[in-house]
Design a protein around this motif. Structure first.
Motif, PDB file in Angstrom:
ATOM      1  N   THR A  72     -14.190   7.632   9.593  1.00 51.33           N
ATOM      2  CA  THR A  72     -14.033   6.504   8.691  1.00 51.33           C
ATOM      3  C   THR A  72     -12.597   6.398   8.219  1.00 51.33           C
ATOM      4  O   THR A  72     -11.980   7.388   7.838  1.00 51.33           O
ATOM      5  CB  THR A  72     -14.975   6.628   7.474  1.00 51.33           C
ATOM      6  OG1 THR A  72     -16.320   6.700   7.960  1.00 51.33           O
ATOM      7  CG2 THR A  72     -14.850   5.454   6.543  1.00 51.33           C
ATOM      8  N   VAL A  73     -12.099   5.171   8.252  1.00 49.15           N
ATOM      9  CA  VAL A  73     -10.773   4.851   7.740  1.00 49.15           C
ATOM     10  C   VAL A  73     -10.991   4.024   6.477  1.00 49.15           C
ATOM     11  O   VAL A  73     -11.604   2.965   6.520  1.00 49.15           O
ATOM     12  CB  VAL A  73      -9.955   4.048   8.778  1.00 49.15           C
ATOM     13  CG1 VAL A  73      -8.617   3.637   8.186  1.00 49.15           C
ATOM     14  CG2 VAL A  73      -9.774   4.849  10.058  1.00 49.15           C
ATOM     15  N   VAL A  74     -10.510   4.550   5.352  1.00 51.27           N
ATOM     16  CA  VAL A  74     -10.688   3.882   4.068  1.00 51.27           C
ATOM     17  C   VAL A  74      -9.331   3.436   3.542  1.00 51.27           C
ATOM     18  O   VAL A  74      -8.433   4.258   3.364  1.00 51.27           O
ATOM     19  CB  VAL A  74     -11.376   4.802   3.037  1.00 51.27           C
ATOM     20  CG1 VAL A  74     -11.544   4.090   1.696  1.00 51.27           C
ATOM     21  CG2 VAL A  74     -12.718   5.274   3.566  1.00 51.27           C
ATOM     22  N   VAL A  75      -9.206   2.134   3.320  1.00 52.39           N
ATOM     23  CA  VAL A  75      -7.993   1.580   2.727  1.00 52.39           C
ATOM     24  C   VAL A  75      -8.254   1.457   1.233  1.00 52.39           C
ATOM     25  O   VAL A  75      -9.252   0.868   0.810  1.00 52.39           O
ATOM     26  CB  VAL A  75      -7.650   0.201   3.325  1.00 52.39           C
ATOM     27  CG1 VAL A  75      -6.421  -0.379   2.657  1.00 52.39           C
ATOM     28  CG2 VAL A  75      -7.440   0.318   4.834  1.00 52.39           C
ATOM     29  N   ILE A  76      -7.361   2.033   0.434  1.00 48.66           N
ATOM     30  CA  ILE A  76      -7.505   2.013  -1.028  1.00 48.66           C
ATOM     31  C   ILE A  76      -6.357   1.194  -1.601  1.00 48.66           C
ATOM     32  O   ILE A  76      -5.183   1.496  -1.364  1.00 48.66           O
ATOM     33  CB  ILE A  76      -7.466   3.441  -1.608  1.00 48.66           C
ATOM     34  CG1 ILE A  76      -8.526   4.318  -0.940  1.00 48.66           C
ATOM     35  CG2 ILE A  76      -7.645   3.403  -3.131  1.00 48.66           C
ATOM     36  CD1 ILE A  76      -8.389   5.799  -1.247  1.00 48.66           C
ATOM     37  N   THR A  77      -6.711   0.147  -2.336  1.00 47.44           N
ATOM     38  CA  THR A  77      -5.703  -0.683  -2.996  1.00 47.44           C
ATOM     39  C   THR A  77      -6.062  -0.816  -4.466  1.00 47.44           C
ATOM     40  O   THR A  77      -7.200  -0.559  -4.864  1.00 47.44           O
ATOM     41  CB  THR A  77      -5.602  -2.087  -2.358  1.00 47.44           C
ATOM     42  OG1 THR A  77      -6.860  -2.753  -2.486  1.00 47.44           O
ATOM     43  CG2 THR A  77      -5.220  -1.999  -0.890  1.00 47.44           C
ATOM     44  N   ALA A  78      -5.102  -1.234  -5.264  1.00 51.68           N
ATOM     45  CA  ALA A  78      -5.348  -1.434  -6.691  1.00 51.68           C
ATOM     46  C   ALA A  78      -6.174  -2.696  -6.867  1.00 51.68           C
ATOM     47  O   ALA A  78      -5.890  -3.723  -6.257  1.00 51.68           O
ATOM     48  CB  ALA A  78      -4.029  -1.562  -7.438  1.00 51.68           C
ATOM     49  N   ALA A  79      -7.198  -2.609  -7.697  1.00 45.19           N
ATOM     50  CA  ALA A  79      -8.038  -3.777  -7.946  1.00 45.19           C
ATOM     51  C   ALA A  79      -7.278  -4.809  -8.759  1.00 45.19           C
ATOM     52  O   ALA A  79      -7.358  -5.998  -8.496  1.00 45.19           O
ATOM     53  CB  ALA A  79      -9.323  -3.370  -8.654  1.00 45.19           C
ATOM     54  N   GLY A  80      -6.539  -4.374  -9.762  1.00 41.67           N
ATOM     55  CA  GLY A  80      -5.715  -5.281 -10.555  1.00 41.67           C
ATOM     56  C   GLY A  80      -6.466  -6.471 -11.125  1.00 41.67           C
ATOM     57  O   GLY A  80      -5.922  -7.563 -11.237  1.00 41.67           O
ATOM     58  N   GLY A  81      -7.742  -6.295 -11.424  1.00 41.85           N
ATOM     59  CA  GLY A  81      -8.522  -7.400 -11.970  1.00 41.85           C
ATOM     60  C   GLY A  81      -8.945  -8.409 -10.925  1.00 41.85           C
ATOM     61  O   GLY A  81      -9.473  -9.462 -11.256  1.00 41.85           O
TER      62      GLY A  81
END
Length: 152
Positions: A72-81
């Motif tokens: 599995t490749v998981v991309v994590i980004t800031a939700a920032g609302g």
């Protein structure tokens, strides 16, 4: 002898790093898709499950078998609302990652002895309910098939 999940993870990490994604993301392998304290997104985490436990095993002959390793490749980004908004940049990253991992020219897994093929599958080898809600997580799961020697 079974394939080391570390070899699969190393191949995937190297392939994603070679994409030179913008903005740059830290690409690492881990047991679970997490962002350690003090680290900021974007990040890409590669997680490989064990064959036979999370993956399927199929005998081929008296001396060979196919082991399938869920990767599995998981991309994590800031939700920032913006957790519910569409993210075009994230979609582009996913497309590029899938094209690289599902590599018909077989360069991504050239260092993996016994590599057979990759299939895209839908289930990640971890429980998504435990992931923090203040970040966006986008997971893609692949099944890496490797022909291996059976125990005699």
């Amino acid at each position: 002898m079974p394939t080391s999940p570390n070899v699969i993870a190393d191949c995937v990490v190297a392939a994603i790093r070679a994409l030179n994604l913008v903005p740059p993301a830290n690409v690492v392998k881990r047991k679970a898709p997490s962002l350690p304290p003090g680290k900021e997104p974007p990040a890409i985490v590669v997680t490989v499950g064990e064959a036979g436990a999370e993956g399927r095993t199929e005998p081929l002959t008296a001396t060979q078998k196919i082991n399938r390793y869920p990767t599995t490749v998981v991309v994590i980004t800031a939700a920032g609302g913006k957790a519910l908004l569409d993210d075009e940049a994230l979609r582009e990253w996913r497309d590029r990652i899938e094209d690289r991992i599902d590599d018909r020219s077989r360069t991504t897994f050239a260092a993996l002895a016994g590599f057979n093929k990759v299939d895209t599958v839908g289930k990640a080898p971890f429980d998504g309910a435990v992931l923090p809600k203040d970040l966006n997580y986008s997971a893609q799961t692949f099944e890496v098939e490797v022909i291996e020697t059976r125990a005699t």
